[in-house]
Design a protein around this motif. Structure first.
Motif, PDB file in Angstrom:
ATOM      1  N   MET A 115      48.852  39.441  38.112  1.00 41.57           N
ATOM      2  CA  MET A 115      49.762  38.849  39.099  1.00 41.57           C
ATOM      3  C   MET A 115      50.841  37.967  38.464  1.00 41.57           C
ATOM      4  O   MET A 115      52.023  38.098  38.792  1.00 41.57           O
ATOM      5  CB  MET A 115      48.986  38.094  40.169  1.00 41.57           C
ATOM      6  N   PRO A 116      50.498  37.077  37.509  1.00 41.04           N
ATOM      7  CA  PRO A 116      51.560  36.298  36.855  1.00 41.04           C
ATOM      8  C   PRO A 116      52.530  37.197  36.094  1.00 41.04           C
ATOM      9  O   PRO A 116      53.745  36.954  36.107  1.00 41.04           O
ATOM     10  CB  PRO A 116      50.791  35.393  35.889  1.00 41.04           C
ATOM     11  N   LEU A 170      42.965  40.866  37.298  1.00 38.96           N
ATOM     12  CA  LEU A 170      43.981  41.053  38.328  1.00 38.96           C
ATOM     13  C   LEU A 170      44.742  39.756  38.617  1.00 38.96           C
ATOM     14  O   LEU A 170      45.976  39.741  38.624  1.00 38.96           O
ATOM     15  CB  LEU A 170      43.302  41.562  39.599  1.00 38.96           C
ATOM     16  N   VAL A 171      43.998  38.654  38.833  1.00 38.01           N
ATOM     17  CA  VAL A 171      44.681  37.437  39.295  1.00 38.01           C
ATOM     18  C   VAL A 171      45.213  36.588  38.158  1.00 38.01           C
ATOM     19  O   VAL A 171      46.208  35.889  38.316  1.00 38.01           O
ATOM     20  CB  VAL A 171      43.792  36.572  40.228  1.00 38.01           C
ATOM     21  N   VAL A 172      44.576  36.611  37.003  1.00 32.79           N
ATOM     22  CA  VAL A 172      45.034  35.730  35.921  1.00 32.79           C
ATOM     23  C   VAL A 172      46.034  36.428  35.015  1.00 32.79           C
ATOM     24  O   VAL A 172      46.927  35.799  34.452  1.00 32.79           O
ATOM     25  CB  VAL A 172      43.829  35.195  35.108  1.00 32.79           C
ATOM     26  N   VAL A 186      29.368  36.493  49.438  1.00 31.15           N
ATOM     27  CA  VAL A 186      30.324  37.342  48.735  1.00 31.15           C
ATOM     28  C   VAL A 186      29.543  37.947  47.593  1.00 31.15           C
ATOM     29  O   VAL A 186      29.092  37.230  46.699  1.00 31.15           O
ATOM     30  CB  VAL A 186      31.519  36.530  48.209  1.00 31.15           C
ATOM     31  N   THR A 187      29.316  39.233  47.649  1.00 29.10           N
ATOM     32  CA  THR A 187      28.499  39.870  46.623  1.00 29.10           C
ATOM     33  C   THR A 187      29.408  40.566  45.621  1.00 29.10           C
ATOM     34  O   THR A 187      30.007  41.591  45.915  1.00 29.10           O
ATOM     35  CB  THR A 187      27.547  40.894  47.262  1.00 29.10           C
ATOM     36  N   MET A 188      29.562  39.969  44.476  1.00 27.14           N
ATOM     37  CA  MET A 188      30.369  40.569  43.413  1.00 27.14           C
ATOM     38  C   MET A 188      29.551  40.530  42.149  1.00 27.14           C
ATOM     39  O   MET A 188      29.074  39.471  41.748  1.00 27.14           O
ATOM     40  CB  MET A 188      31.665  39.766  43.210  1.00 27.14           C
ATOM     41  N   GLN A 243      32.785  43.276  38.631  1.00 31.84           N
ATOM     42  CA  GLN A 243      33.785  43.078  39.688  1.00 31.84           C
ATOM     43  C   GLN A 243      34.487  41.740  39.512  1.00 31.84           C
ATOM     44  O   GLN A 243      35.698  41.618  39.733  1.00 31.84           O
ATOM     45  CB  GLN A 243      33.115  43.149  41.063  1.00 31.84           C
ATOM     46  N   GLN A 244      33.723  40.733  39.096  1.00 38.95           N
ATOM     47  CA  GLN A 244      34.349  39.425  38.864  1.00 38.95           C
ATOM     48  C   GLN A 244      35.341  39.498  37.712  1.00 38.95           C
ATOM     49  O   GLN A 244      36.397  38.873  37.734  1.00 38.95           O
ATOM     50  CB  GLN A 244      33.275  38.372  38.581  1.00 38.95           C
ATOM     51  N   PHE A 267      38.448  41.102  38.893  1.00 36.77           N
ATOM     52  CA  PHE A 267      39.181  40.109  39.677  1.00 36.77           C
ATOM     53  C   PHE A 267      39.962  39.177  38.747  1.00 36.77           C
ATOM     54  O   PHE A 267      41.130  38.883  38.972  1.00 36.77           O
ATOM     55  CB  PHE A 267      38.182  39.319  40.531  1.00 36.77           C
ATOM     56  N   TRP A 268      39.305  38.765  37.678  1.00 41.91           N
ATOM     57  CA  TRP A 268      39.939  37.858  36.714  1.00 41.91           C
ATOM     58  C   TRP A 268      41.194  38.494  36.124  1.00 41.91           C
ATOM     59  O   TRP A 268      42.265  37.884  36.076  1.00 41.91           O
ATOM     60  CB  TRP A 268      38.933  37.532  35.602  1.00 41.91           C
TER      61      TRP A 268
END
Lengths: 261, 502
Positions: B486-487, B481-483, B468-470, B474-475, B478-479
């Motif tokens: 989304m909540p 977005l998900v932390v 998985v190349t991030m 990008q990481q 991702f953080w």
């Protein structure tokens, strides 16, 4: 069927009309997102270091596979045993305390319908809570080469679902034994911990009894799912757990009826 | 208040029963009454007793009267359901089906393994002696156990159960013992291939025989090669000495799975060499360990296998050569071959060796150099004592020199002739056998030579190399977005519902 649906609607309403469900799901997503992100960056870093260490001949590492295994393992081991008692502790205890249980019992809806309706509602809640985490895989799937092993994701989540389903069924039974929510919650939690870690107390003895006790460990059956192996033994174990939980709940409600009479 | 007290006393009864039961179960499993198990039993028993006494009235009422009858019905029903579930699980445990969803089939045994396990002629016990249980091996043995019920696995802590460790002559942590009847095998690796081959070896009807030629002042199994002899016995081989000149049938005995020529000082007779040549031509397996300054007259045989012995003595005056002296070259450069598979950078030492060369252009023969000395080594051809040894261009063998070669020839129908040639026989003698990887070199050679159709090779299954190349950015996205996102979306939905209801 109609009765089940009525109970199901009533329960789902009690979950999702109040803001509490959203707070629980939101909190779960914060924790799950953080854990997933930590696992993701750790595994990526590990893979990079391993590649750097063995120049030319990097060891084969299945990065997304590792991430799936760790995340599903974490949720199953730490999150579900804490969260499901909170979901189930009130299911019957609260009704008994508020006196609405009598209302239900005297309604034309049968006990079986009550038990199944309530159970399906709690299962739905579990699914609603877990399913947003699938988005994580969609995202890392974009960066994965070769493509993400989705079949392992599905098998891991099947394991997660079955594990949660057993915990919900057993939790509901314990809730039906008492009028006190807190007692129901604590007893359920302690029981889950025991069931999860029972294999540690037995160790590797190899005797038939030791093996049987180990067989009862919920976690033992869970690990293989997250590795991408679906074994009928494990499926049967979980289905029996669900059946047993539902059956005992039913007997408990039944005894409530004739004990009062 | 009273109701709560009652709940607590009832609860105490259940907890007590559970504690007492778990204490008893722990005792039966561990076979000892430790203080912990004993206190579990006692405290649990006291709790249970107290609960029964405090709720005696209820319990007594329970078993008399109408509710008693109904309870009895319920108890019977519950026990019946529990029994059914237990039976279903037992059957499910014994007869199960697995679906391996990994694309590589990581958790599936190879067809060869399944075939071997299904046809096991006797019970096999696998024991692991270590401080920590070996989960991977336990899983693997569980997997084996799904195919056959003739395999049992046990983890043993040698400190806790020294008598078992002694029974199997375990010397170090991490040893794996495979045993059937009076035979034991100690595989060094525990992957599928190693375990299956170990199981095959202990369950095989007849032991394989390793024959050593005699009559030419070879190394004796009772003296210089006694370490070899005992190691071969430990690995389930029979040893035998054969005097080829005295064979009535003029053949190398057919029972010889491997023929070893260990350092002959006098020459083989013409009939003997032709017997050896014929043996190899018919799919025989031989190991030639030929010391420098001897001429056993095997060159004609070797030529057919594209291998030539140098008339020299390998010397190494570089730093590496000083460890055991210049006349004992060290080898740590190995060909990719089953014999030297796990050697990595491990070294082998050859006190007094001659060079072994692979000739180009052998037809139908697959010959390769196995052991290559250091770049500074060379083969001294002038062996007179009064000459100062130095490399003479054009006369001496240029380094790096090889001191060992392997050859094989496919004869069809699963038949393969195999040959190992090493320019030294001292490396496996008692003084050198335990030095570094020397013993492994000898034993691996015998194992490779003796390998037949039932010992199998399974390609190890490896996870697909997925990446998985991030990058950091990008990481971070991702953080967020998900932390965060989304909540917040979940909470937003909650707020919406709440607002709508108002």
């Amino acid at each position: 069927m109609k009765g089940i649906l009525a109970i199901y609607r009533r329960e789902m309403g009690s979950y999702f009309v109040s803001p509490i469900a959203y707070v629980v799901i939101g909190a779960f997503l914060v924790a799950a997102g953080l854990v997933f992100w930590i696992i993701l960056s750790n595994v990526i870093q590990y893979a990079m270091m391993a590649a750097a260490r063995q120049q030319g001949m990097p060891q084969d590492i299945d990065v997304p596979g590792q991430i799936i295994r760790s995340f599903v393992g974490f949720v199953g081991t730490y999150v579900l045993p804490i969260l499901t008692p909170m979901l189930t502790m009130g299911v019957y205890a609260e009704e008994r305390k508020r006196g609405t249980m009598e209302m239900l019992m005297t309604s034309p809806i049968s006990e079986t319908q009550i038990v199944i309706g309530k159970y399906l509602a709690s299962l739905s809640f579990l699914c609603v809570m877990l399913s947003p985490t699938l988005i994580y895989y969609l995202i890392i799937g974009m960066y994965s080469d070769p493509p993400l092993p989705w079949r392992i994701v599905w098998s891991g989540y099947l394991g997660l679902f079955l594990l949660g389903a057993v915990l919900l069924a057993v939790g509901a039974f314990i809730s039906s034994l008492t009028e006190n929510q807190i007692i129901a919650g604590v007893v359920t939690f302690v029981l889950f911990l025991t069931l999860l870690f029972i294999d540690l107390s037995v160790g590797n003895s190899g005797t038939a009894l030791g093996e049987s006790v180990k067989y009862l460990s919920i976690l033992q059956h869970y690990q293989e799912f997250s590795q991408g192996v679906i074994d009928t033994t494990n499926v049967i174990f979980y289905l029996s757990g669900i059946l047993l939980g539902l059956f005992l709940t039913l007997r408990s409600l039944d005894s409530m009826r004739w004990r009062r009479a | 208040m009273n109701a709560i007290r009652k709940e607590f006393t009832v609860l105490a009864g259940f907890v007590g029963a559970a504690m007492a039961l778990s204490g008893y179960i722990r005792h039966t499993i561990q076979d000892v009454w430790g203080w912990f198990n004993l206190s579990l039993l006692i405290v649990g028993g006291v709790l249970l007793l107290a609960s029964v006494i405090l709720n005696f009235k209820d319990i007594a009422g329970y078993f008399t009267g109408r509710t008693g009858k109904l309870s009895a019905n319920m108890a019977i029903l519950t026990i019946a359901v529990l029994g059914l579930i237990a039976i279903a699980n037992y059957l499910g445990y014994r007869h199960h089906k697995r679906f391996d969803l990994t694309t590589e089939g990581l958790f599936s045994l190879s067809d060869q393994t399944k075939k071997v396990l299904k046809n096991l002629p006797k019970e096999v016990k696998v024991l692991k002696f270590d401080q920590q249980p070996d989960q991977r091996l336990a899983d693997e043995m569980a997997e084996f156990g799904y195919v056959t019920n003739k395999i049992s696995y046990e983890y043993v802590d040698p400190v806790k159960r020294p008598e078992i460790a002694r029974q199997y002559a375990v010397k170090s942590y991490g040893e794996t013992v495979v045993t059937a009847g009076d035979r034991t095998e100690r595989p060094s690796a525990t992957d599928e291939q190693a375990m299956v081959n170990a199981i095959l070896k202990v369950t095989r009807d007849t032991l394989k025989t390793v024959c050593f030629t005699e009559g030419h002042e070879e190394k004796s199994l009772t003296e210089a090669y006694s370490a070899v002899e005992s190691k071969l016995k430990a690995e389930n081989y029979q040893t035998k000495t054969v005097n080829l000149a005295q064979q009535k049938e003029k053949f190398v005995p057919s029972e010889c799975a491997v023929l070893v020529v260990a350092g002959p000082k006098t020459a083989f007779l013409q009939p003997e060499t032709s017997m050896i040549g014929q043996y190899l031509d018919n799919g025989g397996k031989a190991m030639f360990l030929i010391d420098p300054d001897t001429d056993p007259q095997l060159n004609d045989v070797l030529k057919k296998w594209s291998i030539e012995l140098g008339n020299d003595l390998v010397l190494d005056f570089s730093a590496a050569g000083q460890v055991f002296g210049p006349a004992a070259p060290i080898v740590n450069n190995y060909a990719t071959h089953p014999i030297t598979e796990n050697f990595a950078r491990g070294m082998t030492v050859f006190p007094q060796a001659r060079s072994v060369k692979v000739l180009a252009g052998g037809s139908g023969v697959n010959s390769t150099t196995l052991l290559t000395g250091s770049p500074n080594s060379y083969g001294e051809t002038d062996l007179k004592a009064n000459v100062e040894p130095k490399y003479d261009e054009g006369k001496d063998t240029k380094g790096p020199v090889s001191v060992g070669a392997v050859a094989s020839k496919n004869l069809g129908e699963n038949k393969e002739a195999r040959l190992v040639v090493i320019g030294d026989s001292d490396f496996a003698s008692n003084q050198a056998f335990r030095v570094s990887r020397n013993g492994d070199l000898f034993m691996n050679s015998v194992n490779w030579l003796a390998q037949d159709e039932d010992l199998i090779s399974i390609r190890p299954k490896l996870a697909t190399n997925r990446s998985v190349t991030m990058n950091a950015e990008q990481q971070n996205t991702f953080w967020i977005l998900v932390v965060i996102f989304m909540p917040l979306a979940a909470l937003g939905a909650g707020a919406f519902v709440w607002w709508k209801r108002r």
